[in-house]
Design an enzyme around this catalytic site. Structure first.
Site, PDB file in Angstrom:
ATOM      1  N   CYS A 132      28.608  38.827  32.770  1.00  0.00           N
ATOM      2  CA  CYS A 132      28.129  39.529  33.718  1.00  0.00           C
ATOM      3  C   CYS A 132      28.388  38.962  34.854  1.00  0.00           C
ATOM      4  O   CYS A 132      28.071  39.552  35.899  1.00  0.00           O
ATOM      5  CB  CYS A 132      26.630  39.808  33.276  1.00  0.00           C
ATOM      6  SG  CYS A 132      25.670  38.463  33.601  1.00  0.00           S
ATOM      7  N   ASP A 158      26.886  36.407  36.153  1.00  0.00           N
ATOM      8  CA  ASP A 158      25.499  35.911  36.808  1.00  0.00           C
ATOM      9  C   ASP A 158      25.512  34.516  36.650  1.00  0.00           C
ATOM     10  O   ASP A 158      25.723  33.889  35.816  1.00  0.00           O
ATOM     11  CB  ASP A 158      24.178  36.510  36.349  1.00  0.00           C
ATOM     12  CG  ASP A 158      24.211  38.068  36.800  1.00  0.00           C
ATOM     13  OD1 ASP A 158      24.866  38.430  37.387  1.00  0.00           O
ATOM     14  OD2 ASP A 158      23.129  38.565  36.137  1.00  0.00           O
ATOM     15  N   CYS A 192      21.666  39.319  39.009  1.00  0.00           N
ATOM     16  CA  CYS A 192      21.062  40.973  39.060  1.00  0.00           C
ATOM     17  C   CYS A 192      19.428  40.711  39.616  1.00  0.00           C
ATOM     18  O   CYS A 192      19.005  39.461  39.633  1.00  0.00           O
ATOM     19  CB  CYS A 192      21.225  41.457  37.717  1.00  0.00           C
ATOM     20  SG  CYS A 192      19.920  40.645  36.539  1.00  0.00           S
ATOM     21  N   CYS A 196      18.220  38.655  30.942  1.00  0.00           N
ATOM     22  CA  CYS A 196      18.313  38.143  32.293  1.00  0.00           C
ATOM     23  C   CYS A 196      17.291  37.055  32.399  1.00  0.00           C
ATOM     24  O   CYS A 196      17.279  35.963  33.028  1.00  0.00           O
ATOM     25  CB  CYS A 196      18.125  39.440  33.285  1.00  0.00           C
ATOM     26  SG  CYS A 196      19.241  40.542  33.175  1.00  0.00           S
TER      27      CYS A 196
HETATM   28 FE1  FES Z   1      23.018  39.111  32.848  1.00  0.00          FE
HETATM   29 FE2  FES Z   1      21.100  39.942  34.476  1.00  0.00          FE
HETATM   30  S1  FES Z   1      22.861  41.027  34.076  1.00  0.00           S
HETATM   31  S2  FES Z   1      21.606  37.966  33.763  1.00  0.00           S
END
Ligand code: FES
Length: 142
Positions: free
Chosen positions: A34, A36, A59, A103
């Protein structure tokens, strides 16, 4: 409503954002899927976390959980900070949608990663104390 008022509040006005220049422990965790990334800075005195700050390229749920997690560990002993689960952070935020629970794991892992770094700087192997710090593998690009 998908997100609780507390999540929206912490996302809009996150607490403890930034860096600590002379931090005693710095951790970084991320997920390639993702994209992040979270960086956590801790100031530790006599076994107590006196300050915590974070920076994230992530996010909204990652921002809100880091904001809450840093609030919760400030003033806590290392032992208590290590016990802080992502579930406790999610509960303190009045919940997260199921698809965003992973997350909150990023915030928990960032705290553990920073504490591992703290122990390494003291010449102590962190693995028996902190355990293996895993990356957020649950994102799957959500
Ligand atoms: Fe991976 Fe929020 S989408 S930590």
């Amino acid at each position: 409503m998908l997100y609780s008022d507390k999540v929206l509040e912490h996302f809009a006005n996150p607490h403890n954002v930034g860096e600590i220049a002379d931090a005693d422990g710095v951790g970084e965790v991320g997920n390639a899927k993702c994209g992040d990334i979270m960086k956590m800075y801790l100031k530790i005195q006599n076994g107590v976390i006196t300050d915590a700050k974070f920076k994230t390229f992530g996010c909204g749920a990652a921002i809100a959980t880091s904001s809450m997690a840093t609030d919760m560990i400030k003033g806590a002993t290392i032992e208590d900070a290590l016990k802080l689960s992502n579930q406790a952070v999610v509960e303190a935020l009045d919940g997260l949608p199921a698809s965003k629970i992973h997350c909150s794991v990023l915030a928990e892992q960032a705290v553990k990663s920073a504490l591992s770094d703290y122990y390494r700087r003291q010449g102590v192997d962190p693995t028996p104390i902190v355990g293996n710090v895993e990356e957020c593998e649950a994102c799957h690009g959500l």
